[in-house]
Design an enzyme around this catalytic site. Structure first.
Site, PDB file in Angstrom:
ATOM      1  N   GLU A  42       0.873  -1.162   0.000  1.00  0.00           N
ATOM      2  CA  GLU A  42       0.000   0.000   0.000  1.00  0.00           C
ATOM      3  C   GLU A  42       0.918   1.221   0.000  1.00  0.00           C
ATOM      4  O   GLU A  42       1.817   1.317   0.836  1.00  0.00           O
ATOM      5  CB  GLU A  42      -0.877  -0.006   1.270  1.00  0.00           C
ATOM      6  N   ARG A 273       5.528 -13.190   9.478  1.00  0.00           N
ATOM      7  CA  ARG A 273       6.103 -11.860   9.274  1.00  0.00           C
ATOM      8  C   ARG A 273       7.441 -11.778   9.981  1.00  0.00           C
ATOM      9  O   ARG A 273       7.718 -12.527  10.896  1.00  0.00           O
ATOM     10  CB  ARG A 273       5.314 -10.699   9.868  1.00  0.00           C
ATOM     11  N   LYS A 283       3.931   0.711   9.864  1.00  0.00           N
ATOM     12  CA  LYS A 283       4.088   1.947   9.101  1.00  0.00           C
ATOM     13  C   LYS A 283       3.488   3.132   9.831  1.00  0.00           C
ATOM     14  O   LYS A 283       3.980   4.245   9.719  1.00  0.00           O
ATOM     15  CB  LYS A 283       3.452   1.788   7.713  1.00  0.00           C
TER      16      LYS A 283
HETATM   17  P1  ATP Z   1       1.523  -1.955   8.034  1.00  0.00           P
HETATM   18  O1  ATP Z   1       0.541  -2.896   8.672  1.00  0.00           O
HETATM   19  O2  ATP Z   1       2.636  -1.543   8.896  1.00  0.00           O
HETATM   20  O3  ATP Z   1       0.863  -0.817   7.309  1.00  0.00           O
HETATM   21  P2  ATP Z   1       1.410  -3.660   5.832  1.00  0.00           P
HETATM   22  O4  ATP Z   1       1.646  -5.086   6.076  1.00  0.00           O
HETATM   23  O5  ATP Z   1      -0.004  -3.239   5.749  1.00  0.00           O
HETATM   24  O6  ATP Z   1       2.206  -2.824   6.898  1.00  0.00           O
HETATM   25  P3  ATP Z   1       1.703  -3.449   3.038  1.00  0.00           P
HETATM   26  O7  ATP Z   1       2.198  -2.321   2.243  1.00  0.00           O
HETATM   27  O8  ATP Z   1       0.281  -3.803   2.939  1.00  0.00           O
HETATM   28  O9  ATP Z   1       2.121  -3.154   4.534  1.00  0.00           O
HETATM   29  O10 ATP Z   1       2.610  -4.724   2.788  1.00  0.00           O
HETATM   30  C1  ATP Z   1       2.924  -5.230   1.531  1.00  0.00           C
HETATM   31  C2  ATP Z   1       3.335  -6.664   1.682  1.00  0.00           C
HETATM   32  O11 ATP Z   1       4.429  -6.787   2.577  1.00  0.00           O
HETATM   33  C3  ATP Z   1       2.206  -7.538   2.237  1.00  0.00           C
HETATM   34  O12 ATP Z   1       2.121  -8.702   1.465  1.00  0.00           O
HETATM   35  C4  ATP Z   1       2.646  -7.844   3.632  1.00  0.00           C
HETATM   36  O13 ATP Z   1       2.179  -9.099   4.026  1.00  0.00           O
HETATM   37  C5  ATP Z   1       4.162  -7.782   3.540  1.00  0.00           C
HETATM   38  N1  ATP Z   1       4.755  -7.402   4.832  1.00  0.00           N
HETATM   39  C6  ATP Z   1       4.501  -6.290   5.538  1.00  0.00           C
HETATM   40  N2  ATP Z   1       5.156  -6.308   6.704  1.00  0.00           N
HETATM   41  C7  ATP Z   1       5.863  -7.456   6.740  1.00  0.00           C
HETATM   42  C8  ATP Z   1       6.747  -8.073   7.688  1.00  0.00           C
HETATM   43  N3  ATP Z   1       7.037  -7.467   8.847  1.00  0.00           N
HETATM   44  N4  ATP Z   1       7.289  -9.269   7.376  1.00  0.00           N
HETATM   45  C9  ATP Z   1       7.013  -9.853   6.206  1.00  0.00           C
HETATM   46  N5  ATP Z   1       6.194  -9.355   5.280  1.00  0.00           N
HETATM   47  C10 ATP Z   1       5.609  -8.160   5.532  1.00  0.00           C
HETATM   48 MG    MG Z   2      -1.471  -3.786   4.453  1.00  0.00          MG
END
Ligand code: ATP
Ligand code: MG
Length: 570
Positions: A42, A273, A283
């Site tokens: 995102e 994760r 984020k």
């Molecule tokens: P946040 O919850 O902090 O906003 P997010 O997971 O929503 O982070 P996205 O931009 O949606 O962030 O993530 C893109 C991809 O990265 C998704 O497939 C997510 O599962 C993966 N991802 C995000 N954080 C992690 C992590 N800590 N370890 C492994 N994969 C991750």
């Molecule tokens: Mg997300």
């Protein structure tokens, strides 16, 4: 049963469980033997090391098995999204060494998603609910108690269609109504209890502007986007495991109108994760640190972001090694930051040029060395790698050495400089300290020593047994620089766990120490931004992007001492 198979296969071929699934699917010709993945960030922040783990999976597996990985921006929430983030995400993926097949945006599918929502309404499988989000939440029930039906659940299809159109024209205020899928208010899976699939947002979208006012929710956009693009393996993190049945439900509904795609369907797989000690990875929290000025920006070298790591001198290779070491499993845990640092050290040890820098300088005067003499000493660039060659370092009567390397009244085990004791000056001579000078406060201002001309590196006498070796730079031939020392950003191992404390109160006040007045050897005069070095006896450093003509700034990437080795040997 399946798990057992996976483990034994894994041992044989050293594959992770997702690679095993992909190999099996390809062998069986699932989805016509096609492999397509996507990385779906995102665009609401910069990428962090957790994303790197997902990137290495999504892009890495496509690369390994001859498939393609697309970059898809999951831009369904205009409130938090921005082009700045889109650009940074692209830059970071490329820096990690990957190239995408295509760039897609979930917003490209807004029309198709809208049409699908209309299809559901017409089939009696979605309805407009005019309750508040609080009322809807109250009716949700609990995992063991069924939820209650909304009073709008059975409203006529025509009414829902009309209101759905109004949700998109701007005449419906935000929060006044939502579109919900009509599934099962008693399902043991809470995600099936008539999930909200569309909401009203009046903020303009960074790509589609004012065209839309009704926006699909994540669950209603993600799987469908996978489907529209032809994704075969939709790989994400474990928290989405409970969303998977809903993902499949929407795909089933979508396929009803598309009989031509009979043999194709995307499937979702989840891995653990990455969580790291002494940092935060959400984020929302990272944005807060930036917005409130608690760090200097998204690329502050203390941040767990890819751009922060890059600025700090972490390398692509080291990050890949780290991700390989932690692997992909089905269990959430927290990884010790020391393991990441261990990977950085391993890589820099093999590549970084060795140079001399004195961070806390005091003058050392060799009283028997000729006043106007300069000798060029040979310094190996990397004792681990002869092919890296050597460079010259100027040696003169007046040198700078580290203040910590001298003690006037030293204990027995102090093998550095103290009156009467010999030490070796790295790449130069053996010297014997004689005396020192202090100012009125007792602070040492100069150290005196005599050098032994027969002990120059390479001469037979240079093999004389001396317990300590110290580094130095020439007063006349060194250049001033600023050095920034970083420590962990948080004081506690898991800042996310301290429920009653604001995470900002857990920031380590000593996470940044700025040293001015450091002296580095002249060889560093033309060092390039980001270039990695080892400052001998101190650690790995790189040139910070704040460096400009006449102002050299270094970051400490990582200290020499490896705490991971100790943890591992325990
Ligand atoms: P946040 O919850 O902090 O906003 P997010 O997971 O929503 O982070 P996205 O931009 O949606 O962030 O993530 C893109 C991809 O990265 C998704 O497939 C997510 O599962 C993966 N991802 C995000 N954080 C992690 C992590 N800590 N370890 C492994 N994969 C991750
Ligand atoms: Mg997300």
């Amino acid at each position: 049963m399946i798990e057992e198979n996976i483990v034994s296969e894994e041992n044989k071929k050293n594959l992770n469980f997702i690679e095993l699934i992909v190999e099996k699917d390809l062998a069986e010709g699932v989805n016509s033997g096609k492999l397509q993945t996507r990385f779906p960030p995102e665009p609401n922040g910069y990428l962090h090391i957790g994303h790197a783990k997902a990137i290495c999976m999504d892009f890495g597996i496509a690369q390994k098995y001859g498939g393609i990985c697309n970059l898809r921006f999951d831009d369904t929430n205009p409130i938090k999204e921005d082009m700045e983030y889109v650009d940074s995400i692209m830059e970071d993926i490329q820096w990690l060494g990957y190239r995408w097949g295509n760039v897609y945006y979930a917003s490209d599918y807004f029309q198709q998603l809208w049409d699908f929502a209309v299809q559901l309404i017409k089939a009696g499988k979605a309805y407009i609910d005019e309750q508040t989000s609080e009322q809807i939440a109250q009716q949700k029930g609990t995992p063991t108690r069924a939820g209650a039906d909304s009073p709008f659940r059975n409203r006529p299809v025509e009414e829902s269609l009309e209101l759905f159109n109004k949700m998109n024209t701007g005449e419906i205020p935000e929060g006044a109504m939502v579109l919900r899928a009509k599934i099962n208010m008693a399902s043991p899976n809470m995600h099936f209890r008539d999930p909200v699939i569309y909401r009203v947002i009046h903020t303009p979208h960074h790509r589609t502007g004012d065209t839309w006012k009704a926006y699909p929710m994540y669950d209603f956009a993600h799987g469908q986007s996978d489907y529209f693009e032809g994704v075969t393996h939709s790989i994400c993190t474990l928290e989405f495991e409970v969303h998977r049945p809903l993902y499949d439900w929407f795909i089933d509904e979508l396929k009803k109108e598309r009989p031509q795609d009979e043999d194709y369907r995307p499937r979702q797989f989840e891995f653990n994760r990455l969580n790291l000690t002494y940092t935060v990875m959400s984020k929302r929290k990272l944005l807060q640190l930036v917005k409130e000025g608690l760090v200097s920006g998204w690329d502050d070298p203390r941040m767990p972001t890819i751009c922060g790591f890059r600025r700090r001198g972490y390398t692509t290779t080291a990050i890949h090694h780290f991700i390989d070491k932690i692997g992909y499993t089905k269990f959430d845990g927290i990884i010790d930051y020391a393991l990441l640092e261990h990977s950085i050290r391993e890589d820099l040890n093999s590549k970084a040029k060795r140079v001399s820098a004195v961070l806390n300088p005091v003058k050392l005067i060799l009283t028997n060395y000729p006043e106007n003499q300069t000798e060029m000493m040979e310094a190996l660039n990397n004792p681990e790698d002869a092919s890296m060659g050597s460079h010259e370092i100027a040696f003169t009567r007046e040198l700078y050495v580290e203040r910590e390397d001298f003690m006037e009244d030293a204990p027995k085990k102090f093998f550095r400089m103290t009156p009467g004791q010999e030490v070796r000056l790295k790449n130069a001579y053996i010297i014997k300290c004689t005396d020192c000078k202090k100012d009125e406060t007792g602070r040492i201002t100069e150290i005196y020593a005599v050098y032994d001309p027969l002990t120059k590196s390479g001469m037979p006498e240079s093999n004389r047994k001396v317990k300590g070796t110290i580094h130095w730079v020439s007063v006349a031939h060194s250049i001033p620089s600023e050095v920034r020392l970083y420590d962990r950003l948080f004081k506690v191992e898991n800042p996310n766990e301290e429920k009653d404390t604001d995470f900002r109160d857990l920031i380590n006040p000593d996470s940044l120490k700025i040293l001015t007045g450091c002296r580095v050897e002249k060889e560093l005069e033309n060092a390039q931004i980001l270039e990695n070095f080892q400052f001998q006896r101190i650690g790995y450093f790189n040139v910070d992007s704040d460096t400009k003509e006449g102002k050299l700034v270094f970051n400490r990437t990582v200290a020499l001492k490896d705490s991971w080795q100790k943890i591992k040997d325990k």
